[in-house]
Motif scaffolding. Structure first.
Motif, PDB file in Angstrom:
ATOM      1  N   SER A 161     -62.258 -48.290 -42.198  1.00 45.45           N
ATOM      2  CA  SER A 161     -61.747 -48.610 -43.912  1.00 45.45           C
ATOM      3  C   SER A 161     -63.469 -48.507 -44.760  1.00 45.45           C
ATOM      4  N   SER A 164     -65.496 -44.525 -42.724  1.00 44.55           N
ATOM      5  CA  SER A 164     -64.801 -43.379 -42.606  1.00 44.55           C
ATOM      6  C   SER A 164     -65.412 -41.768 -43.028  1.00 44.55           C
ATOM      7  N   ASP A 167     -63.823 -40.005 -45.768  1.00 44.75           N
ATOM      8  CA  ASP A 167     -64.145 -40.681 -47.150  1.00 44.75           C
ATOM      9  C   ASP A 167     -65.582 -40.125 -47.740  1.00 44.75           C
ATOM     10  N   TRP A 168     -66.324 -40.133 -46.698  1.00 43.61           N
ATOM     11  CA  TRP A 168     -67.729 -39.718 -47.157  1.00 43.61           C
ATOM     12  C   TRP A 168     -67.783 -38.250 -47.545  1.00 43.61           C
ATOM     13  N   ARG A 171     -65.870 -38.192 -51.085  1.00 42.58           N
ATOM     14  CA  ARG A 171     -66.887 -38.627 -52.198  1.00 42.58           C
ATOM     15  C   ARG A 171     -68.005 -37.785 -52.411  1.00 42.58           C
ATOM     16  N   ASN A 179     -63.217 -45.913 -51.268  1.00 44.25           N
ATOM     17  CA  ASN A 179     -62.569 -45.904 -49.947  1.00 44.25           C
ATOM     18  C   ASN A 179     -61.054 -45.694 -50.115  1.00 44.25           C
TER      19      ASN A 179
END
Lengths: 325, 472
Positions: A161, A164, A167-168, A171, A179
């Motif tokens: 959560s 990740s 997610d990185w 983004r 996230n």
């Protein structure tokens, strides 16, 4: 030279030398030779380990599970008292059970559809000749060789959560602002579980379907090409029909693996959020082992057996019909 | 319900720090294996004590226990156990396994009728009562030697229905609130929250103004269980009463569930619905959580991996609710001996030796383990006043709120015992899911509590039929 060879030679010499035939081969050796020559006996002998394995590790636990599901056995009290259908009534009245049932069906159907689709695509690519094919094959097979627990823990980190890397990256490309909490949202959590499972099973399905692709005689495709058939037409009228039986085997194999699997769910979500990824196998474990109610755990685990059996029979019959045709 | 997401202020540096912390936590979980290493005594550790066993001992004694959250404890323990064995003529082996796999291991060992002689778990093992030796005689002996055992330990190992100590619980760990002082200072509560109202007010402010969420899990894991219970008890609710009758459906429980939703909406993100036991530790160490309910293990880990965060972590006792101030024990050390064991005498003697050395246990666990016999560890308050394991630049007095932990801690199943029914409710996570369904907006509080109540009733009824739970 073996006694058998000597006996053959003896048969070709002159009659007056017959009296000098050596002493008959000792009885035990003869007996062994006869046994070794008996195909029926050998077949049974070679099957014995498999049969013992199936009886010991499949049939016995299966029968035991049936017995458990009609008893009040717990993890702390292995003594059995027959309680009729009580455990079955209890699990059928449980909301969590029906949630797990629905999740199991969703998990299996979507997983299998994706597995078959991806495996077909990969198999189509991997039977072609191209530079670096061995590397691609190696990479495709890699997930199958990774221990499932290790792989799931790696995925746990990928879907973390806070940290990740997925997610990185998203983004970084400006695709998300915050996230995603993959494992904390029901739809994303189920999607994550399915994705990891598909990632695990696709390699073996690819290998199975690839074998089907390679078994298609080259002349059929050549003839079709001469007749002007393009890629899609060959796919629709040659590849898919001729690989259908082996695809069905892959589906059967994958479906059983998927129905019975709880590792991915257990490590990634433990059935959460709010039971959104709970499947029957993980619920059987939680109820039967963690909760101590072995009898209800057995009933939960057995619930899908009739469905699985019917599906297996249907698929195998369909395969047989296809082969006959 | 669509839940808002918060952009996380994660830099490459914090990302890598967090990954390191996660790796360290993963390494701490360890694996199985008897690894008696010659651990040097920790500096300042109390002297080890020894009393001759009452009978001549021999044979093997196989121990199975969790991999402690403080790895140094296990190094010490293995040597401690083996040295005792050599002294009394018993061949001792110790296996450590991940705590989440212990119930399954016990089940398989009892099912197969062979395995370890002495097994330790950090939660109630009441479901195994029919297959384990009674510890009644051991309890008599221990109480005569070491004083009176704490009530929360007794209630975690005693079945009043059968009048039997099915386990022996000589130690436990409290479950305080761990908060980031710098964040709470900015929110106007420099000493952290002391009530559930303050938690909501301060936590919400930190989330909205500083973008740091709170970490109270509503997932299928141990810390979520503890949060649900602390909240419910503080609001006056409970799963059962003292006579083991289910009492979950009450206005008090509903009020607690409503509060949980309010707190989630104000101060948390959806990550809390799928956490594992390490998640809140990881988040706190990574500097991404303002408050968690946990033992001191997350902070101890941070002392080694990210000292700056460790220096900012402080502790508060259980939060005061409308009805009371109460939290569940974080860990309750339950030891059982399955009936297949051939060396129950040695098992009991070892447990007496272990209890006699509770000062050493507390010290080697870096004050993670608290004694079930407080009289045995008179130095504990001094250590909590001045932490012997403090790091440079850290406040060595930050463990003081734990000095009266026994006053605000209780057993699973409060106000009744930790029965098999309570164990099953705990192990299939009925209470965290009760909170989560409402927090997610899937159910109204009354519906969710009603569902959980029904699930509890079924479980209680089943164990009553087994003769292991009273009430009804």
């Amino acid at each position: 030279m073996t006694p058998a060879h000597r006996a053959d030679e003896v048969g070709t010499v002159a009659p007056d030398t017959v009296t000098r035939v050596p002493e008959p081969t000792p009885r035990p050796q003869l007996a062994r030779r006869r046994l070794a020559d008996r195909e029926g006996f050998l077949a049974k002998l070679f099957l014995l380990p498999t049969v013992a394995y199936i009886i010991g590790l499949v049939a016995f636990p299966f029968v035991l599970a049936i017995v458990f599901s009609f008893s009040d056995v717990t993890t702390g009290n292995p003594s059995l008292d027959f309680v009729g259908l009580r455990q079955w009534r209890t699990i059928l009245g449980s909301r969590v059970f029906w949630t797990a049932f629905r999740n199991t069906i969703t998990f299996t159907v979507i997983s299998m559809a994706l597995i078959v689709l991806i495996a077909h695509v990969l198999a189509t690519v991997l039977v072609k000749d191209f530079k670096g094919k061995w590397l691609v094959r190696f990479c495709v097979l890699l997930p199958w060789t990774t221990p499932v627990a290790l792989a799931a823990v790696s995925w746990l980190w990928l879907l973390n959560s806070i940290f990740s890397p997925i997610d990185w990256v998203l983004r970084w490309f400006g695709l998300i602002e915050a996230n995603m909490y993959y494992l904390g949202r029901p739809v994303l959590a189920m999607g994550s579980v399915i994705a990891v499972h598909v990632w695990r099973i696709v390699p073996v399905a690819t290998v199975i379907i690839m074998a089907g692709h390679m078994a298609i005689p080259g002349e059929i495709n050549d003839a079709a090409e001469i007749d002007g058939a393009g890629f899609w037409r060959k796919l629709r009228e040659i590849t898919i029909p001729l690989t259908l039986p082996i695809s069905a085997v892959a589906v059967l194999f994958g479906a059983i693996l998927t129905f019975a699997d709880m590792t991915v769910v257990f490590i990634l979500t433990r059935g959460g959020p709010t039971q959104a990824t709970q499947v029957l196998s993980s619920w059987a474990f939680f109820k039967g082992i963690e909760g101590g109610d072995l009898a209800q755990g057995a009933a939960v685990a057995l619930f899908l057996f009739p469905l699985l059996l019917a599906a297996a029979i249907a698929i195998l019959r369909a395969v047989r019909r296809t082969e006959v045709m | 319900m669509t839940r808002r997401s918060r952009p996380l202020p994660i830099t490459r540096r914090t990302f890598l720090q967090g990954v390191s912390a996660a790796a360290l936590l993963a390494a701490c979980s360890g694996g199985e294996g008897s690894s008696p290493q010659s651990a040097a005594p920790t500096e300042g550790a109390p002297e080890e004590r020894f009393t001759d066993p009452a009978t001549q001992l021999s044979g093997d004694l196989r121990l199975l226990m969790w991999s402690h959250f403080v790895p140094a404890h296990d190094e010490w323990f293995d040597t401690f156990a083996q040295e005792w064995g050599e002294r009394v003529g018993v061949n001792v082996t110790v296996d450590h396994i991940d705590v989440t796999t212990i119930p399954a291991r016990i089940s398989s060992e009892i099912g197969s009728g062979e395995g370890h002689d002495l097994i330790e778990m950090i939660a109630t093992l009441s479901q195994f009562e029919p297959s384990v030796y009674s510890m009644n005689d051991l309890m008599d002996e221990a109480n005569s030697r070491f004083g009176t055992q704490l009530e929360l330990c007794q209630k975690s190992s005693f079945n009043p229905t059968t009048e039997n100590y099915y386990a022996y619980a000589p130690a436990w760990s409290p479950d305080p609130g761990d908060y980031r002082k710098s964040l709470w200072e900015e929110a106007g509560l420099p000493d952290g929250p002391s009530t559930w109202d303050e938690l909501l007010e301060g936590g919400g402010r930190i989330f909205s103004e500083q973008d740091i969420q709170m970490g109270l899990g509503m997932s299928q894991e141990i810390d979520s269980n503890m949060y649900a219970r602390a909240l419910m008890w503080s609001f006056g609710g409970a799963e059962q009463d003292e006579s083991e009758t289910v009492t979950l459906m009450s206005d008090q429980t509903i009020a607690a569930v409503e509060y949980a939703k309010e707190l989630f909406d104000a101060a948390m993100t959806e990550e809390v619905f799928a956490w594992n036991p390490a998640s809140n530790n990881e988040g706190l160490i990574a500097g991404q959580l303002s408050y968690i309910l946990n033992s001191i293990s997350a902070w101890r880990t941070a002392q080694e991996s990210i000292p700056d965060i460790a220096k900012d972590v402080f502790f508060v006792p259980a939060l005061e609710g409308p009805e009371r101030q109460l939290a569940a024990q974080h860990v309750m050390y339950n030891w059982i001996t399955p009936k297949f064991s051939q060396n129950f005498d040695a098992a009991q003697e070892f447990l007496l030796h272990y209890t006699e050395n509770l000062p050493r246990v507390a010290y080697e666990s870096k004050l993670y383990d608290f004694p079930g016999y407080p009289d045995q560890v008179p130095d504990l308050d001094g250590w909590l006043d001045e932490d012997p394991f403090t790091i440079e630049g850290d406040d060595s007095t930050k463990l003081q709120p734990l000095k009266n932990a026994v006053d605000w801690s209780t057993n699973l199943g409060y106000p009744g015992p930790a029965s098999p029914a309570i164990g099953e409710i705990n192990n299939i996570f009925i209470l965290p899911n009760m909170l989560a369904r409402v927090a997610r907006g899937n159910q109204e509080p009354e519906q969710s509590v009603e569902q959980a109540h029904q699930e509890c009733e079924e479980i209680f009824e089943k164990w009553r039929r087994e003769g292991l739970v009273g009430g009804g």
